[in-house]
Design a protein around this motif. Structure first.
Motif, short mmCIF file in Angstrom:
data_model
loop_
_atom_site.label_atom_id
_atom_site.label_comp_id
_atom_site.label_asym_id
_atom_site.label_seq_id
_atom_site.Cartn_x
_atom_site.Cartn_y
_atom_site.Cartn_z
N ASN A 169 0.83 -1.20 0.00
CA ASN A 169 0.00 0.00 0.00
C ASN A 169 0.86 1.25 0.00
N ASN A 170 1.90 1.23 0.86
CA ASN A 170 2.75 2.41 0.99
C ASN A 170 3.46 2.72 -0.32
N THR B 268 1.04 4.04 -2.87
CA THR B 268 0.66 5.43 -2.60
C THR B 268 1.79 6.37 -3.00
N GLY C 30 -3.73 5.91 -7.27
CA GLY C 30 -4.86 6.36 -6.45
C GLY C 30 -5.40 5.25 -5.57
N THR C 31 -6.10 5.66 -4.53
CA THR C 31 -6.68 4.69 -3.60
C THR C 31 -7.58 3.71 -4.33
N GLN D 193 -5.71 1.17 -6.39
CA GLN D 193 -5.09 0.18 -5.51
C GLN D 193 -6.04 -0.98 -5.23
#
Lengths: 344, 342
Positions: free
Chosen positions: B302-303, B306, B311-312, B315
């Motif tokens: 995730n890190n 990002t 974008g969220t 992801q």
């Protein structure tokens, strides 16, 4: 002497089989009598229009459930297809964007089905995965905003879909009714449709009977995603807009309705018509709660409770069935009677 | 005769390589992600990866997810896939704790934990005793708790400092997330390490863990050996609900607000961490230490995504694809080894 209890249990069995129709009538009569402004053509048309999306979704979902699987991705598929249809409309028009969106739905179903039969992952695990992917795809395409169209030709189509053609029946509702009849006929009167029941009832038997079980399962998932896409697209076309959570709540409604309608989660039982009637009953109930002056929060609360109750009831019924499996109730009764006759 | 023995031993043989892979492999993947992050920073695609602040961010995010996953792993281990009621359990227990803060800090904690355990107990009884479909039931439970929140707190967000004038209680509540031992170890991290250690010990070293394993791999057999299967399954749900509540308190303390959307996404991320950690969804295989590794992988992934500017929403696509891929590979390997007839 034996006839009386037999009759009673027969009556109960019939009641259980037609419980959804009875429920439907009870809710309809109750709401018509007591809910203010319920029984008029405007409200009834609104109900029919509101249910048409969930009813379309329930058709395919029921087929998957009859097969003994679950498709949790229907809600997101509906949103996904609706967003595709609207976004592409800007460049190529509905004539091309709708078929593309439906094709996307077919593709989702194909992927779900192949993952279930070929990789042999549990259907709800697969569909939780595809659900997440579809949500991501939908949000990425729209940047997190809802989509809306404008323009005279777009509004003409949404007007056409929503204005009653026959009394109380706008084209969208007529289309939904056609889908329902088509599915009902397909599931009950064609060999392929009846294979769903056999597959859900006992997969091994179905395979031994020469049914291509993999193909039947995949076709069920394709039907489910396709109908989800169609439902979402029609909803979006009618309102010329799609919000990103439009399909989210549908899952809860459709699952509860399908189980209330009598389609067992273990598969092999139920019917598409029953699911649709259940959707209609639930919608009448919700409309009634709103008409009685209760807010949207109450509606969410009630629908959650209904789903929980229905799942619990279903689980409890199969739990009881499993406990009494192999027991012969008439013999047990006779034993009890004999015991009662023996003087102490 | 020979042949049957052959297949039997093949099914029972512990493959040392896969055993090592199962426990350490996920940490190797985590290390690879760490190296990938360093590499990307070295090339100059991303910056700020190898900073203390960023690494601490990763660890904090991992801590929250790890707390949830460590408990939910018990459900997966017992053969019931996942707990979909996690998001609103987090939200509901958070709201309850904030609401009860007016009666004092410890009362609020006790109330929230009681509320969480109640949810777990209901889940456990319905799934364990009546054998409801675990996914559908917990999904229904998710909607019910959501309904309760929306019904009672009608879209309101409640803030600890608005609810009560008790400054000490509010400060204590804020510190659930912000307290740091020696200015490094945050309280969620400590809690996660304790929970993971306890979970690992319970699963691998106690009779209860063995019973859970048997229940997860062969429920009927477990029943016939005299294990109280219903109790075992119910307890798994209670454990999951308890750790979820702990996470819920930390998340609410982090955001300083009790609201219905607080736990969104934690259900799916936790399941993904669990399957990446080598726990199979069929039940009875895997370890909590592996799940911690899975959580690390998710956190690093995730890190990096990002930092790469993904974008969220996008992801989600990657996470979903990885989830299906891992589950698929897992199922395929187990089948080809003859260890799973699913």
């Amino acid at each position: 002497m034996h006839n009386k209890p037999m009759d009673k249990s027969k009556l109960l069995a019939i009641g259980d089989r037609f419980r959804i129709y009875i429920l439907f009538l009870v809710i309809f009569i109750f709401m018509s009598l007591f809910a203010p402004r319920f029984f008029n053509s405007y409200n009834l048309t609104t109900i029919l229009r509101t249910v048409s999306m969930n009813a379309t979704l329930a058709l395919g979902f029921s087929v998957v459930m009859i097969c003994g699987h679950l498709d949790l991705s229907i809600g997101r598929t509906a949103t996904f297809a609706a967003v595709i249809a609207l976004l592409l409309q800007k460049s190529v028009g509905y004539g091309l964007s709708v078929p593309i969106a439906i094709a996307a739905g077919v593709l989702v179903g194909l992927v779900n089905g192949l993952l279930v039969v070929k990789v042999k992952i549990n259907s709800f695990i697969v569909t939780i995965g595809t659900m997440t992917i579809l949500q991501g795809a939908t949000y990425t395409m729209t940047g997190g905003n809802s989509v809306s169209l404008s323009g005279s030709n777009v509004f003409a189509i949404s007007d056409f879909l929503s204005r009653p053609l026959l009394p109380m029946l706008p084209p969208r509702v007529i289309l939904t009714i056609l889908f329902v009849l088509l599915f009902h006929f397909f599931v009950t009167h064609t060999q392929w449709g009846r294979n769903f029941y056999l597959l859900g009832g006992n997969k091994m038997t179905a395979w031994l009977a020469g049914i291509h079980t993999d193909a039947v399962t995949v076709s069920a998932f394709i039907l489910s995603s396709t109908m989800a896409a169609v439902g979402g697209i029609l909803f979006a076309m009618e309102s010329s807009a799609a919000t990103l959570n439009m399909g989210e709540n549908s899952l809860m409604y459709v699952v509860s309705a399908t189980i209330i309608g009598g389609t067992a989660m273990s598969g092999g039982k139920g019917g598409v018509l029953k699911s649709v009637i259940a959707i209609l009953s639930l919608e009448m109930l919700y409309t009634g709660t709103i008409l009685f002056g209760l807010g949207n929060e109450v509606k969410i609360f009630i629908s959650g409770l209904i789903l929980a109750f229905v799942v619990l009831y279903e689980a409890y019924a199969s739990y009881k069935h499993e406990r009494t499996l192999g027991q012969r109730s008439e013999l047990l009764k006779e034993v009890a009677m004999l015991k009662a006759r023996v003087p102490k | 005769m020979n042949r049957t023995i052959d297949t039997d031993t093949r099914a029972l043989r512990t493959n040392r390589f896969s055993a090592i892979m199962n426990s350490v492999g996920v940490y190797a993947i985590a290390l690879l992600f760490l190296l990938l992050g360093m590499l990307l920073q070295g090339v100059g695609v991303i910056n700020n990866f190898m900073t203390t602040q960023n690494l601490m961010n990763i660890v904090d995010a991992v801590a929250l997810l790890g707390i949830v996953a460590a408990g939910m792993a018990f459900i997966t281990y017992s053969g019931h896939y996942a707990d979909m009621s996690v998001p609103t359990t987090i939200a509901l227990t958070g709201i309850v704790s904030v609401e009860l803060l007016r009666f004092g800090f410890f009362f609020a904690m006790a109330g929230a934990i009681l509320c969480g355990i109640l949810i777990g107990l209901i889940n456990g009884i319905v799934v364990g005793k009546f054998k409801a479909n675990p996914i559908i039931w917990t999904l229904a439970m998710n909607y019910v708790s959501l309904g309760i929140i929306r019904f009672v707190w009608v879209n309101k967000q409640i803030y600890p400092d608005v609810i009560t004038d008790n400054v000490r209680a509010v400060m204590l509540f804020d510190n659930i997330y912000r307290f740091r031992l020696f200015n490094v170890l945050s309280l969620p991290l400590i809690l996660m390490l304790i929970l993971v250690a306890a979970g690992q010990f319970i699963l691998k070293r106690t009779p209860y863990g063995a019973q859970l394993k048997l229940t997860g791999s062969a429920r009927r057999t477990a029943r016939f050996t005299g294990i109280n299967v219903e109790m075992i399954v119910a307890s798994a749900y209670v454990i999951s609900a308890f750790t979820t509540t702990v996470a819920g308190l930390a998340i609410t303390s982090l955001s300083r607000v009790g609201a219905w959307y607080n736990g969104a996404g934690y259900d799916f991320r936790a399941v993904t961490a669990i399957v990446i950690g080598g726990m199979t969804l069929a039940g009875g295989r895997g370890s909590i230490v592996g799940v911690l590794g899975g959580t690390l992988v998710i956190g690093l992934m995730n890190n990096i995504m990002t930092l790469l500017g993904i974008g969220t929403f996008s992801q989600d696509i990657i996470r979903g694809a990885i989830f299906i891929l891992v589950v698929g590979i897992n199922a395929k390997t187990l089948r080809s080894q003859g260890r799973d007839d699913a």
